[in-house]
Every structure is written in structure tokens, then in C-alpha cells.
Design an enzyme around this catalytic site. Structure first.
Site, mmCIF file in Angstrom:
data_model
loop_
_atom_site.group_PDB
_atom_site.id
_atom_site.type_symbol
_atom_site.label_atom_id
_atom_site.label_comp_id
_atom_site.label_asym_id
_atom_site.label_seq_id
_atom_site.Cartn_x
_atom_site.Cartn_y
_atom_site.Cartn_z
ATOM 1 C CD1 TRP A 22 36.991 63.503 95.390
ATOM 2 C CD2 TRP A 22 37.296 61.512 94.599
ATOM 3 N NE1 TRP A 22 35.750 63.210 94.527
ATOM 4 C CE2 TRP A 22 36.144 62.010 94.101
ATOM 5 C CE3 TRP A 22 37.883 60.469 94.071
ATOM 6 C CZ2 TRP A 22 35.386 61.260 93.117
ATOM 7 C CZ3 TRP A 22 37.185 59.787 93.206
ATOM 8 C CH2 TRP A 22 36.102 60.024 92.866
ATOM 9 C CG ASP A 26 43.579 65.508 93.552
ATOM 10 O OD1 ASP A 26 43.391 66.096 92.921
ATOM 11 O OD2 ASP A 26 42.828 64.590 93.936
ATOM 12 C CE LYS A 82 36.373 66.629 90.052
ATOM 13 N NZ LYS A 82 34.752 66.436 89.996
#
Length: 356
Positions: free
Chosen positions: A99, A166, A190
Site C-alpha cells: 500500500w 496512512d 479495518k
């Protein structure tokens, strides 16, 4: 048979959060209408957004001068919104996983990108150390938790340039010094809510400096000025986030979540290190994620991988298969995961060991 949810995302939510959200989907605040069909501009819904924003600020101790907004598009859209809004000439990225690499790829569309360090050559099995950031970088971007590889940065780094993170898979799991960041973003699916909403925390004075026209929907100022109501927001996921934020507060806040995360991880990693059949995949133990615990069969027992996965499923373990790019197993232990759940997983590992 009881099921234990270790899915990496969309992930486990507290049962009371699910039930409270489901109830509002049947009848929102006694209105006779479902939460799924009300207008986001209805007078009953604005307090939902207001309370959710207030709880984010309370739980994370967000200082004055920051805005909290709710957006669609997931963290993947933020990969481009961040450089669109913050990159002037040069940005620095720490490459710690898939990511992080995807975020870096998007940033290259908007200016120069410097990779300050990477653990890609070692299959991202550790967090790089000792890196330096160019003093003229507009910001440093980090990914605090790497769900696929099971590494995590649990301290806010000290850097001399603006910091952007992030935090999709570990936000609200530990205290964060928000004042060190110009922006924090997180897909909710999440560790915060059901899929469909992204939370973004922004330092107001840093907006509007990018030297380019920004499409209206991709300009953070649009959503800050309209309080997340510029267009129809993801109403149900925002409400789910509100219920989860309330739940976190009732449990004792992020400090309590941090304590529980450490307890869960100690139990599971302890068994991984003890059990002769398994080994952890993260080479630097200090980098082991408390959210995504990744492990594989020990080399001499590799042929038992499918057998263990089948055995775990038969014992009620859900979502323990590792990401397809790394294989093995992954026990995701977000805020809602219980000590009972991790103890059940450990018992499963011990029973499998006894059989072999």
C-alpha cells in the site's frame, strides 16, 4: 460452533456496534424510516456527523486547527488526493509494503518523489531504520501498519518536514500525537467501521498551497467547508463509525485499546515463538504488527500448511489464510478482537502441534 473472525478487512466489529447499526437501519431514531433511506441533510443525521467528529477529536486528542472529514473512495483515493493537495515540488515516501508502494506510485503523477528507504528486497519483513528525509520535501508519507506483511510503526517519527500517514489498519488502536501530522487518513473497514467511508484528519493551515487547479471533489477544502456534506456521504458507514467510536470510549479510549492490543499480541506471538511447527515472518521483532500477526509453517513442516488451514477452519477460525502474495497465515487482531478469540487460535495451534 462459535466462529472467531480474524479477517484482515472488512474486519470484525464489536457485536453491540453491529446490532446498534442494524437497529437504526430498521428505524432511524424512531422516524419510521431506515437509516439507509433518509436524506443526509435530514435534521436527525447532522448530529450523527457532529458527534462522530467530536469523538474522533476527543479520542485522539486532536488539537485546535485541525478538521475531521468523512469521504468515500477508500484509502486508495487518498493516495492521489494527498499529493494533489500537498505536493508542491517534491515528496518523500517510506516504502514499507504494497500500500505504501501504491501511494508512492500515485504521487509520482504530481511531482518528484523520493523513496527514503525500502524493505522491498526483503519482502517487506521489517521497517527500514536510519533513513533521512530531504529537507526540501513538502512532506514525508508513511504507512503505519502493513496488513499484508505484518509490520507496524507504533511511534510517531521525528522528522523536520511535514508528516502524512496512512493509518487505515491501526488508527484508534494506540495514542497518536496528531500535532506531528499535517494529514492522517484511514479506510474504515479495518479498525473503525464497516466498509464504505474514509476518515481524514487535516491541518487546516496547510490546505490550499498546491500550485495546481484541483477538481472540486478532490479538493480537501471542499469537504472541510461543507462538513463532509458537499455531496451525499456514505450515511450507514458513518453511523457505524459513530457507534464504534462510542464503544471505544466506553472501553476506556485508545489507551485501553493499546493495552488490549499488546495483550493479544503477546499471547499469539508467544505461541508462534514456542510452537515448533510455526515461525513468524517479520525478521525484526520490534517491527511486529499488533494488528496483523503473520506467520508460516516452519521450513521442515511446509507440507502441513493446507492441513493446518483446514484444521483451523474446522475449529471455527475465520480469515486466517495469509495474503495471496505471501501465503501462510494471518491473524488480524483489530480493536474488536477478544482475548477469548486469540486464546482459541492458540489452543488450535497447540492441538495441531500435538497431532504432528
Amino acid at each position: 460452533m462459535k466462529k472467531y473472525n480474524f479477517n484482515a478487512g472488512p474486519s470484525m466489529l464489536p457485536r453491540e456496534v453491529i446490532e446498534a447499526t442494524a437497529q437504526q437501519c430498521l428505524d432511524f431514531n424512531g422516524s419510521g424510516l431506515s437509516l439507509m433511506e433518509i436524506s443526509h441533510r435530514a435534521k436527525d443525521f447532522q448530529p450523527v456527523v457532529d458527534e462522530a467528529v467530536a469523538l474522533v477529536k476527543e479520542l485522539l486528542q486532536v488539537p485546535e486547527g485541525y478538521s475531521v472529514i468523512f469521504l468515500g473512495g477508500g484509502a486508495s483515493l487518498e493516495f492521489c488526493m494527498i499529493p494533489y493537495n500537498f505536493l508542491v515540488k517534491k515528496a518523500a515516501y517510506l516504502n514499507t509494503g504494497v500500500w505504501a508502494k501504491k501511494a508512492m506510485k500515485e504521487a509520482k503523477l504530481f511531482g518528484e518523489v523520493v523513496e527514503v528507504a525500502s524493505s522491498a528486497d526483503a519482502n517487506y519483513t521489517f521497517i527500514p531504520k536510519g533513513w533521512t528525509v530531504p529537507e526540501d520535501a513538502d512532506y514525508l508519507h508513511i504507512t503505519t501498519n502493513n496488513t499484508i506483511y505484518g509490520t507496524e510503526m507504533r511511534q510517531d517519527p521525528e522528522v523536520s518536514v511535514p508528516l502524512i500517514a496512512d493509518m487505515s489498519s491501526d488508527i484508534f488502536s494506540r495514542p497518536v500525537d496528531v500535532a506531528k501530522y499535517d494529514a492522517i487518513y484511514a479506510g474504515a473497514q479495518k479498525n473503525l467501521a464497516m466498509a464504505g467511508v474514509t476518515i481524514v484528519i487535516l491541518k487546516d493551515e496547510k490546505l490550499g498551497r498546491a500550485p495546481r487547479p484541483i477538481p472540486t471533489m478532490l479538493d480537501y477544502r471542499t469537504h472541510v467547508e461543507k462538513g463532509s456534506m458537499f455531496n451525499t456521504p456514505p450515511v450507514v458507514p458513518i453511523y457505524c463509525a459513530l457507534e464504534n467510536l462510542r464503544w471505544i470510549k466506553r472501553q476506556g479510549g485508545v489507551e485501553a485499546m493499546d493495552k488490549l492490543a499488546k495483550q493479544r499480541a503477546e499471547i499469539v506471538y508467544g505461541e508462534i515463538d514456542r510452537n515448533k511447527l510455526f515461525r513468524g515472518t517479520v525478521t525484526a521483532k520490534e517491527d511486529r504488527s499488533l494488528m496483523n500477526i503473520c506467520f508460516v509453517m516452519a521450513d521442515e513442516y511446509k507440507e502441513l500448511e493446507k492441513d493446518f488451514l483446514d484444521f483451523a477452519v474446522s475449529k471455527g477460525m475465520v480469515g486466517v489464510k495469509g495474503h495471496r502474495s505471501v501465503g501462510g497465515f494471518r491473524a488480524s487482531c483489530y480493536n474488536a478482537q477478544t482475548i477469548e478469540g486469540v486464546n482459541a487460535l492458540v489452543a488450535c495451534m497447540k492441538e495441531f502441534e500435538a497431532k504432528h
